[in-house]
Design an enzyme around this catalytic site. Structure first.
Site, PDB file in Angstrom:
ATOM      1  N   ALA A  63       7.485 -24.510   8.763  1.00 45.83           N
ATOM      2  CA  ALA A  63       8.590 -23.947   9.546  1.00 45.83           C
ATOM      3  C   ALA A  63       9.909 -24.445   8.973  1.00 45.83           C
ATOM      4  O   ALA A  63       9.973 -25.520   8.382  1.00 45.83           O
ATOM      5  CB  ALA A  63       8.470 -24.373  10.992  1.00 45.83           C
ATOM      6  N   GLY A 111       3.140 -24.367   9.386  1.00 47.08           N
ATOM      7  CA  GLY A 111       3.016 -22.950   9.712  1.00 47.08           C
ATOM      8  C   GLY A 111       2.493 -22.146   8.530  1.00 47.08           C
ATOM      9  O   GLY A 111       1.844 -21.107   8.713  1.00 47.08           O
ATOM     10  N   GLU A 114      -1.092 -22.410   8.713  1.00 40.13           N
ATOM     11  CA  GLU A 114      -1.591 -21.698   9.898  1.00 40.13           C
ATOM     12  C   GLU A 114      -1.699 -20.188   9.637  1.00 40.13           C
ATOM     13  O   GLU A 114      -2.599 -19.530  10.152  1.00 40.13           O
ATOM     14  CB  GLU A 114      -0.692 -21.985  11.111  1.00 40.13           C
ATOM     15  CG  GLU A 114      -0.900 -23.412  11.610  1.00 40.13           C
ATOM     16  CD  GLU A 114       0.091 -23.807  12.679  1.00 40.13           C
ATOM     17  OE1 GLU A 114       1.300 -23.734  12.400  1.00 40.13           O
ATOM     18  OE2 GLU A 114      -0.346 -24.181  13.779  1.00 40.13           O
ATOM     19  N   GLU A 136       2.891 -31.777  10.912  1.00 43.40           N
ATOM     20  CA  GLU A 136       3.822 -31.758  12.053  1.00 43.40           C
ATOM     21  C   GLU A 136       3.902 -33.084  12.794  1.00 43.40           C
ATOM     22  O   GLU A 136       4.975 -33.513  13.225  1.00 43.40           O
ATOM     23  CB  GLU A 136       3.419 -30.658  13.053  1.00 43.40           C
ATOM     24  CG  GLU A 136       3.661 -29.239  12.565  1.00 43.40           C
ATOM     25  CD  GLU A 136       2.541 -28.653  11.714  1.00 43.40           C
ATOM     26  OE1 GLU A 136       1.660 -29.427  11.262  1.00 43.40           O
ATOM     27  OE2 GLU A 136       2.543 -27.436  11.494  1.00 43.40           O
TER      28      GLU A 136
END
Ligand code: NAD
Length: 740
Positions: A63, A111, A114, A136
């Site tokens: 992110a 992300g 993911e 994270e």
């Protein structure tokens, strides 16, 4: 930003390639563009399968942290809605009815990984440098794009734990071995292999669980394991979290987290809850649970503080934000190190690893050779671990000249002095080195306690004299504190920063002062621990609250590791030279009793406040110390107040350093504190901590502690002024320069 292409066989390729960035990141723009391309592919009847890949060297870095840092966290419902959209997008991707392959060409983190997990098949390019994972937690967050749900469902809770809870990233081969990636192929075959998987004949059909009874079966390749009928999470009997094995796992896991984080980090706890609750729920509900926990972490100051310091502050330091402009970059080839002892040998080791030629000078040949032997040992360890080839280690060692001859320093571009901590010895070494050095070479002292301005008095070119303060062990510690003396010029600073980056350490820049910035603030922690001993607070309690406050070691343990004799020497010097008194305070009396009455010097002597075994491993608090002063200890002290004392005194000292101009940049203060002496990372550093609670609240806290424990807690003028004006350090001392 997102390239879209459909070939003649109906295979759509969605390629992430964000302009003006070296890495792809997930932000509003890229997510919207990606969602658009995905929707086009899913709706286009000609498209049979989809490949998701990247046009950059890496896949997707995660992110956009700038977006997370600046997110308006006042409205939880709005945030929840925003991040639910991401979950929905990834869910749409895996339930859209068409098979999707992630062609992972390089590193895919957060992300970025993911997105891959929400693909039906994952193929990675063989690249030893490429990593996948969910980092994270290291920034106080959790994977909010389904990572806490898909990873345990793929590989089980036990295997998922280090990835989710420690943020461990994995080389792609390892990820394949664990079942997170299906194939690793040569880079030039990545897309062909992805297409081959998509165009192979379909062998199986299933009715996805989300489609409901009576729905038409579809190509099984387009259905995720958790959407197949009868799916069970691996690792637990019947896939049940509440099975005896599951319960044991979570009890053990929770205990481990409590022990490791002392309850001050909210993220690991939230991750455990996500996994535990999510695995008992239907997949879509589980994702909602994850989003809620994610939003709660994002709204907690811990995440913002950690992101600001451990990502942005660190990045700016590494990009040399503090480097004076206009000085051409120095390309280093050869440096000198004076003193081949503990520090000198370490400095030489990291320098030779960076490809530099080293002249290592000591008083006599055997001492210099001892330093070179240390370098050989360190390189040998890397060879043994498979991290360095033998021939490269040999070539590095051949670049080291160990000698007692100062004349060998002649063409060194920079010299780091690490001889005994003694003004006369340092003065003599400085003069001997300067006599042969190029007039433009930088001379840097690694002193830990002697002000640089004073040491520079013997220098014939004080504008090139600077402090480069390393931390022990040099090979492992990432921080270097650069100290600018009164006469140090901008060129010496710029070139010192170039050297620190060359050896891949993180620099902070401070002005001259006794103990500089790091040692000065850090010593308040150990000293506060000793005040507690003097108050007869039970030593195990002191040590435990130290760790519970987020510090890596208790104050007594850390005093042992620095050397109790060193601590005593510094305390005495300080008393005589600063307080100008003959009367030792109670903390000095304790140190003197340990060193001089009991003959215990600390970890290096295998005896200090603690006992140690032959391998220097701590075994127990020394029973003799527990008898100190009659052996009666107080166990009624409030642990919360002890914690506050230990943390507050350090932050207050950091604020004093600002007032005195010792430190001028909040980023340096916070990065230096966490990397240099392990200041509770969850706070984002001492200055972040004051800013987060507000100067007024901090002043109030200091005043309350001062009333109870004495003047050392009295808030300084700067803090009072900031409290009155409602200022923060990051505003008032807004970093003047951002790295290019
Ligand atoms: P050390 O005693 O291990 O090494 C000092 C070395 O300097 C010895 O090998 C000695 O033979 C050599 N030496 C002494 N006089 C010399 C001279 N005139 N010419 C050439 N060599 C000479 O000490 P150390 O722990 O490596 O500390 C060195 C410096 O680094 C000190 O200034 C210390 O304050 C500073 N420092 C130490 C630490 C630490 O944790 N030990 C951390 C940061 C900075």
């Amino acid at each position: 930003m997102i390239n879209y292409n459909v070939d003649a066989d109906g295979i759509a390729t969605i390629t992430w390639d964000m302009p003006n960035r070296t890495m792809n990141v997930l932000n509003e723009g890229s997510i919207t563009a990606y969602a658009g391309a995905l929707e086009t592919a899913l709706k286009d009847d000609k498209v049979k399968g989809i490949i998701v890949t990247s046009g950059k060297a890496d896949f997707i870095a995660g992110a956009d942290l700038e977006m997370l840092l600046n997110a308006d966290t006042s409205d939880a419902a709005k945030l929840t809605d925003q991040f639910s959209q991401l979950q929905k997008l990834f869910r749409r991707q895996e339930t859209g009815g068409k098979p999707i392959v992630a062609a992972i060409n390089g590193t895919a983190l957060g992300g970025g990984f993911e997105i891959c997990l929400a693909c039906h098949y994952r193929i990675a390019a063989a690249n030893p440098r490429a990593k996948v994972g969910q980092p994270e937690v290291k920034l106080g967050l959790l994977p909010g794009g389904g990572g806490t749900q898909r990873i345990p469902r793929l590989i089980g809770v036990m295997n998922a734990a280090p990835i989710l809870l420690e943020g461990k990233d994995l080389p792609v081969e390892t990820a394949k071995g664990m079942g997170l990636i299906h194939e690793v192929v040569p880079a030039n075959e990545l897309l062909t292999r992805a297409k081959a998987w998509l165009t192979a004949e379909s062998k199986e059909t299933v009715v996805p669980a989300y489609a409901g009874k009576g729905a038409k079966p579809i190509d099984a390749r387009a259905v995720q394991p958790w959407d197949r009928p009868g799916f069970k999470t691996p690792g637990f009997p019947g896939g049940q979290v509440w099975s005896p094995v599951g319960v044991q796992t979570f009890i053990g896991g929770n205990a481990m987290i409590a022990a490791k984080t002392s309850g001050v980090y909210p993220a690991p706890k939230a991750i455990m809850s996500c996994v535990y609750e999510g695995l008992q729920l239907p997949f879509d509900t589980a994702l909602k649970v994850e989003t809620r926990y994610f939003v709660s972490l994002l709204r907690d100051p811990v995440a913002k503080s950690m992101i600001r310091t451990l990502f942005f502050g660190l990045q700016e330091a590494n990009k040399l934000a503090r480097r004076p402009k206009g000085v051409p970059k120095q390309e280093y080839k050869k440096i000198g190190v004076l003193g081949a002892g503990l520090m000198g040998a370490g400095i030489a080791t990291v320098s030779v690893q960076a490809g530099l030629d080293i002249v290592l000078v000591d008083r006599d040949q055997p001492s210099a050779d001892k330093g070179k032997a240390h370098i050989a040992d360190e390189l040998g360890k890397l060879v043994k671990r498979g991290r360095l080839a033998q021939d490269r280690a040999d070539a590095m060692l051949a670049k080291v000249t160990a000698t007692p001859d100062f004349g060998a320093l002649k063409d060194c571009q920079l010299v780091v002095e690490a001889v005994f901590e003694n003004r006369e010895v340092k003065a003599e070494a400085t003069k001997k080195a300067e006599a042969v050095l190029d007039p433009k070479a930088v001379f840097a002292s690694n002193t830990s306690t002697l002000p640089i301005t004073g040491l520079a008095e013997v220098s014939v070119r004080p504008e090139s004299f600077i402090g480069i303060h390393f931390f022990s062990p040099v090979e492992r510690m990432g921080l270097v504190e650069i100290i600018v003396g009164k006469k140090t010029g901008p060129r010496a600073l710029a070139l010192s920063l170039d050297y620190v980056r060359k050896i891949r350490k993180t620099p902070i820049v401070v002005n001259d002062s006794r103990g500089f910035y790091t040692s000065r603030c850090f010593s308040t922690y150990t000293q506060e621990g000793l005040y507690m001993v003097a108050e007869r607070i039970a030593p195990p309690l002191i040590e435990n609250v130290g760790r519970m406050s987020g510090m890596p070691m208790g104050p007594l343990e850390v005093t042992d590791s620095v050397g109790v004799d060193t601590a005593l020497k510094i305390t005495r010097q300080f008393r005589k030279e600063v307080f100008k008194t003959e009367k030792p305070d109670p903390t000095e009396e304790i140190l003197a009793w340990i060193v001089e009455t009991s003959g215990r010097l600390g970890t290096k002597a295998q005896k200090g406040f603690y006992d140690y075994d032959a391998k220097a491993k701590r075994t127990r608090l020394w029973p003799g110390f527990l008898d100190y002063g009659g052996g009666k200890w107080r166990r009624d002290a409030d642990p919360e107040e002890l914690k506050l004392r230990l943390i507050t005194i350090q932050a207050l000292e950091a604020a004093r350093c600002f007032e005195e101009g010792v430190i001028t940049d909040p980023r340096d203060a916070d990065v230096g504190a966490i990397l240099g002496w392990g200041f509770a990372p969850y706070t984002g550093g001492p200055i972040s901590m004051i800013d987060t609670m507000g100067a007024a609240a901090f002043v109030k806290r200091c005043e309350a502690l001062a009333a109870k424990h004495g003047e050392r807690f009295t808030p300084n003028k700067l803090l009072r002024e900031m409290a009155a004006k409602g200022e923060t350090f990051y505003q008032r001392f807004a970093p003047a320069s951002k790295a290019a």
